[in-house]
Design a protein around this motif. Structure first.
Motif, PDB file in Angstrom:
ATOM      1  N   ASP A 154      -7.933  -8.981  -2.450  1.00 56.13           N
ATOM      2  CA  ASP A 154      -8.943  -7.264  -2.211  1.00 56.13           C
ATOM      3  C   ASP A 154      -7.983  -6.440  -2.875  1.00 56.13           C
ATOM      4  N   MET A 155      -6.204  -6.486  -2.645  1.00 55.65           N
ATOM      5  CA  MET A 155      -5.951  -5.463  -3.368  1.00 55.65           C
ATOM      6  C   MET A 155      -5.449  -5.916  -4.316  1.00 55.65           C
TER       7      MET A 155
ATOM      8  N   SER B 213       0.015  -6.351  -9.809  1.00 51.79           N
ATOM      9  CA  SER B 213      -1.216  -6.591  -9.205  1.00 51.79           C
ATOM     10  C   SER B 213      -1.215  -7.858  -9.949  1.00 51.79           C
TER      11      SER B 213
ATOM     12  N   GLN C 182      -6.775  -1.195 -11.676  1.00 56.75           N
ATOM     13  CA  GLN C 182      -7.151   0.471 -11.862  1.00 56.75           C
ATOM     14  C   GLN C 182      -6.177   1.277 -11.774  1.00 56.75           C
ATOM     15  N   MET C 183      -5.424   1.086 -10.777  1.00 60.78           N
ATOM     16  CA  MET C 183      -4.107   1.847 -10.903  1.00 60.78           C
ATOM     17  C   MET C 183      -3.344   2.683 -12.245  1.00 60.78           C
TER      18      MET C 183
ATOM     19  N   CYS D 180       2.475  -1.285 -11.299  1.00 61.81           N
ATOM     20  CA  CYS D 180       0.583  -1.325 -10.993  1.00 61.81           C
ATOM     21  C   CYS D 180       0.781  -2.493 -11.128  1.00 61.81           C
TER      22      CYS D 180
ATOM     23  N   GLU E 151      -5.713   3.473 -15.346  1.00 67.36           N
ATOM     24  CA  GLU E 151      -6.329   5.060 -15.185  1.00 67.36           C
ATOM     25  C   GLU E 151      -4.746   5.611 -15.737  1.00 67.36           C
TER      26      GLU E 151
ATOM     27  N   LEU F  79       0.633  -1.235   0.075  1.00 67.53           N
ATOM     28  CA  LEU F  79       0.010  -0.314   0.129  1.00 67.53           C
ATOM     29  C   LEU F  79       0.559   0.836  -0.270  1.00 67.53           C
TER      30      LEU F  79
ATOM     31  N   GLU G 130       1.256   2.603  -3.476  1.00 71.32           N
ATOM     32  CA  GLU G 130      -0.037   2.927  -3.437  1.00 71.32           C
ATOM     33  C   GLU G 130      -0.145   5.006  -3.367  1.00 71.32           C
TER      34      GLU G 130
ATOM     35  N   ASN H 212      -7.068  -2.237  -6.731  1.00 68.62           N
ATOM     36  CA  ASN H 212      -6.267  -1.233  -7.168  1.00 68.62           C
ATOM     37  C   ASN H 212      -5.628  -0.938  -7.675  1.00 68.62           C
ATOM     38  N   PHE H 213      -4.924  -2.166  -7.786  1.00 69.13           N
ATOM     39  CA  PHE H 213      -3.109  -1.879  -8.585  1.00 69.13           C
ATOM     40  C   PHE H 213      -3.919  -1.572  -9.853  1.00 69.13           C
TER      41      PHE H 213
END
Length: 759
Positions: free
Chosen positions: A546-547, A520, A553-554, A516, A557, A488, A491, A550-551
């Motif tokens: 669950d993490m 992931s 998506q990062m 990222c 993005e 984390l 991130e 997020n990576f």
């Protein structure tokens, strides 16, 4: 007179006894009834008259008494009236009231004088006792002075808003006397316990000077402080100096030994004792040797217990309250925390420290230095018993600190030579450099280049989780949280640290995108790789999956942000062409060509940055998105022209050709490996590219339309070829109107296009 009070029954006056109550009386019965009632009335009157005559004297007496009472009432009324007239003429009640007020005032004054006299007696007695306490203090009778001050406290009234000012004066006098006693006793304690810093000695004198008296016993001073309740104050300075000059060197100096000697040991009465800390270069003990440190501390505290407090548990307990919190913190910081093992396999070896700690605190309890019943004083044992938690906490902090430093200090720029030549054309030297940053993706058949920070961070996470199979549940849980928190941190830190690069077209943005994506993929594999190693009760909670979103998506993005930035730059470049109007004029053509050159330059720059870093599939998808925007925009601008001269069609065709020709190297990077060696003149490559970039087919067809006659354009539309390229009828009709003059042929062709019904 009973006949007067009796009742008359009508039926008794009638002759018929069978008379019913509900039946009416006859006339004869009524007359008979009247006659008999008259007779009865006369009889009653006669009886009343006879009764009055027989009791004449009684009635006369009653009437006489009534007359006399009435006369007395009239006389009393006259007397009251006379009294009222007298009072109204002379106000006697005022005199009585004034007299009562004087009596009350005199009585209150008398009470005040009595209270004042009593107060003066109390004040006089208190002042006398305070003076006596001061005299006792000066004479060295500290116990008597302490008792006097203690007893006087009970006699001094508590503060009150309505109290006499004299009470405040008495309270101030008592406080002044109390402070004097407190200061004298504290000074005597300081004279009795002397710290010789240079000699590293603690000298205790059993008899010292108090006031004007020599030879006052140290135990007497302590007793007086206990009586007056100032043990904490009197021992505070001694406690501070004891920590500074004795306890800290005892804990931190591994070469020192504790020596205790009595002063005048051969005489019957000892004068004092000395505790010395002797350092020796020949005697060096490891600072983490718990047995040696605890042994020295026990010697010091035993000296305090025997020679300062004379084995008095109350005094020792008070001194312990002042010093134990700091001593326990020192022991934890300088011994226990440093003795916490670095490896999970060595946690069991810490049991010896736990045993020594328990024995040490037991010895302190025997000397009443800490409470035998209060578990809160077992600070060292509590810390030692939780060694697993401390071990895990320290490891977690170390892991997070290492991860943080790694992310803050690492560079995310891959300064590799010839990086833009394509991943299959690297020289051996460059390939060797790239291999440091090249990693496999667990769930994709591709490799990508990542930053050194990401690869090292993932290596740190793996090292952290590799020790869970040898750890207890609590330690394993801390390792699990440490691994999560380390990930984390990426991130949290990297987007802030590299915010400027992420908001521009930059290589670093793509490196972070790859990081990222790589993280992931690795996170998804952690649960499969290490879940079986976790203890049973931790397996269900050790979740990493669950993490991963997020990576992912990062990463997406960041990629979309880069595509938007590139598209924005391309839009500005295309806008400079001014809609490709009047390109048959040299100046306008040069301006449009300059815009096309800018577009090509931007695309080549993006090609150089993107191709070596992005995954092949990601590179193709992203580059095709950008190219599709460019080609659709150029096509749209040309189709929006409302008047195109003959020479202008040739110039527009030339601009499109220049655009496609200058992008040949970029097209080559998008072609499949099977078609990479084919020439672009061959149709198979263009077909492949047109499938990936829909607007490319339309642009190339527009290039052909600019040189086609009207009938050919119409025939091509009717064949459906233009529809397959993405044209609509309105675009083709407007294109024809812009190029060809109005004529019957143009009208016919426009009608044929409109009625073809191909849309």
């Amino acid at each position: 007179m009973d006949v007067l009070f009796g009742s008359i029954d009508v039926r008794d006056l009638l002759s018929s006894q069978d008379l019913e109550e509900s039946s009416p009386l006859s006339a004869p019965d009524l007359r008979l009834l009247i006659d008999r009632l008259q007779i009865r009335s006369l009889d009653i009157k006669e009886k009343v008259r006879s009764y009055l005559l027989s009791h004449h004297s009684d009635f006369s007496h009653i009437f006489s008494l009534s007359s006399h009472s009435f006369s007395q009432t009239l006389s009393l009324s006259d007397d009251v009236s006379a009294l009222l007239r007298l009072l109204s003429d002379r106000p006697l009640d005022l005199d009585i009231r004034h007299l009562a007020d004087d009596i009350r005032r005199n009585r209150l004054e008398l009470d005040d004088r009595r209270e004042a006299l009593q107060l003066l007696l109390i004040v006089s007695d208190l002042i006398r006792r305070l003076s006596s306490a001061r005299e006792d203090l000066t004479a060295g009778s500290v116990i008597e002075a302490a008792k006097a001050v203690r007893d006087l406290k009970k006699s001094v009234p508590d503060p009150d808003d309505r109290e006499p000012k004299l009470y405040g004066f008495l309270r101030e006098e008592w406080l002044r006397c109390f402070d004097e006693v407190q200061e004298v006793l504290a000074r005597a304690m300081g004279n009795a316990v002397v710290f010789e810093e240079e000699k590293r000695r603690l000298r205790v004198t059993f008899r010292s000077r108090v006031g004007e008296t020599e030879g006052v016993e140290l135990s007497t001073v302590l007793t007086a402080m206990d009586i007056v309740g100032v043990l904490d104050y009197g021992l505070a300075k001694v406690a501070d100096l004891m920590i500074k000059y004795v306890i800290i060197p005892t804990i931190r100096d591994g070469s020192s030994t504790v020596l205790v000697e009595a002063v005048n040991q051969n005489s019957d009465q000892k004068d004092g004792a000395i505790l010395s800390l002797v350092s020796s270069s020949d005697f060096q003990v490891d600072c983490l040797n718990g047995a040696a440190i605890f042994s020295r501390l026990i010697q010091v505290i035993k000296f305090i217990y025997e020679f300062i407090f004379f084995c008095n548990g109350t005094w020792m307990c008070c001194f312990g309250r002042l010093t134990w919190p700091r001593i326990s913190e020192l022991v934890i910081a300088d011994l226990l925390s440093k003795a916490v093992p670095d490896d999970a396999s060595k946690v069991a070896e810490f049991q010896n420290i736990i045993k020594l700690t328990t024995e040490f605190e037991t010895g302190l309890k025997e000397m009443m230095f800490i409470s035998p019943t209060d578990n809160e004083d077992d600070k060292l044992s509590a810390f030692a018993q939780n060694v697993e938690v401390h071990f895990a906490s320290r490891k977690k902090n170390e892991i997070l600190a290492k991860a943080r430093n790694l992310l803050l200090q690492s560079e995310f720029v891959l300064s590799l030579e010839n990086l833009s030549k394509g991943r299959t054309y690297y020289t051996p030297e460059v390939a060797e450099k790239i291999s440091v940053h090249s990693v496999d993706l667990l769930f994709k058949p591709e490799r990508c280049l990542v930053s050194e920070a990401a690869s090292n961070l993932m290596e740190l996470v793996h090292q952290t989780l590799q020790g869970v199979h040898m750890s207890s549940s609590r330690v394993a849980m801390e390792f699990y949280h440490a691994a999560r928190d380390a990930l984390l941190l990426y991130e949290a830190i990297v987007p802030v640290k590299l915010e400027k690069q992420l908001n521009t077209i930059h290589q670093v943005a793509l490196v972070i995108h790859n990081d990222c994506l790589y993280l992931s993929q690795e996170i998804l594999g952690l649960a499969f790789e290490y879940r079986s190693d976790f203890p049973g009760d931790v397996k269900e909670r050790a979740v990493f999956v669950d993490m991963a979103p997020n990576f992912s998506q990062m990463a997406e993005e960041i990629l979309q942000k880069q595509i938007q930035l590139v598209s924005g730059s391309l839009k500005e470049a295309i806008d400079g062409a001014d809609g490709f109007q009047n390109t048959h004029m040299m100046q306008q053509f040069d301006s449009a060509k300059f815009s096309i050159d800018q577009v090509v330059f931007i695309l080549e720059k993006v090609h150089i940055i993107w191709e070596p870093l992005l995954l092949p599939s990601t590179y193709k998808r992203s580059m095709c998105t950008v190219l599709d925007y460019v080609f659709s925009r150029i096509t749209q601008e040309v189709l929006l022209l409302d008047d195109i001269a003959a020479n202008e069609t040739l110039q527009l065709q030339r601009l499109i050709h220049i655009t496609l020709d200058n992008l040949s190297s970029l097209f080559d990077s998008l072609a499949n490996d099977a078609s990479r060696n084919e020439k672009f003149s061959e149709g198979s490559v263009w077909v492949q590219l047109e499938k990936m970039i829909p607007s490319l087919h339309k642009l190339r067809k527009l290039e052909d339309l600019l040189d086609m006659p009207l009938k050919s354009i119409t025939t091509t539309w009717e064949s459906g070829e233009l529809v397959n390229c993405g044209f609509v009828s309105s675009e083709v009709q407007n294109f024809i109107k812009a190029i060809f003059q109005d004529s019957s042929l143009r009208k016919e062709c426009l009608w044929r296009i409109a009625s073809a019904g191909l849309e």
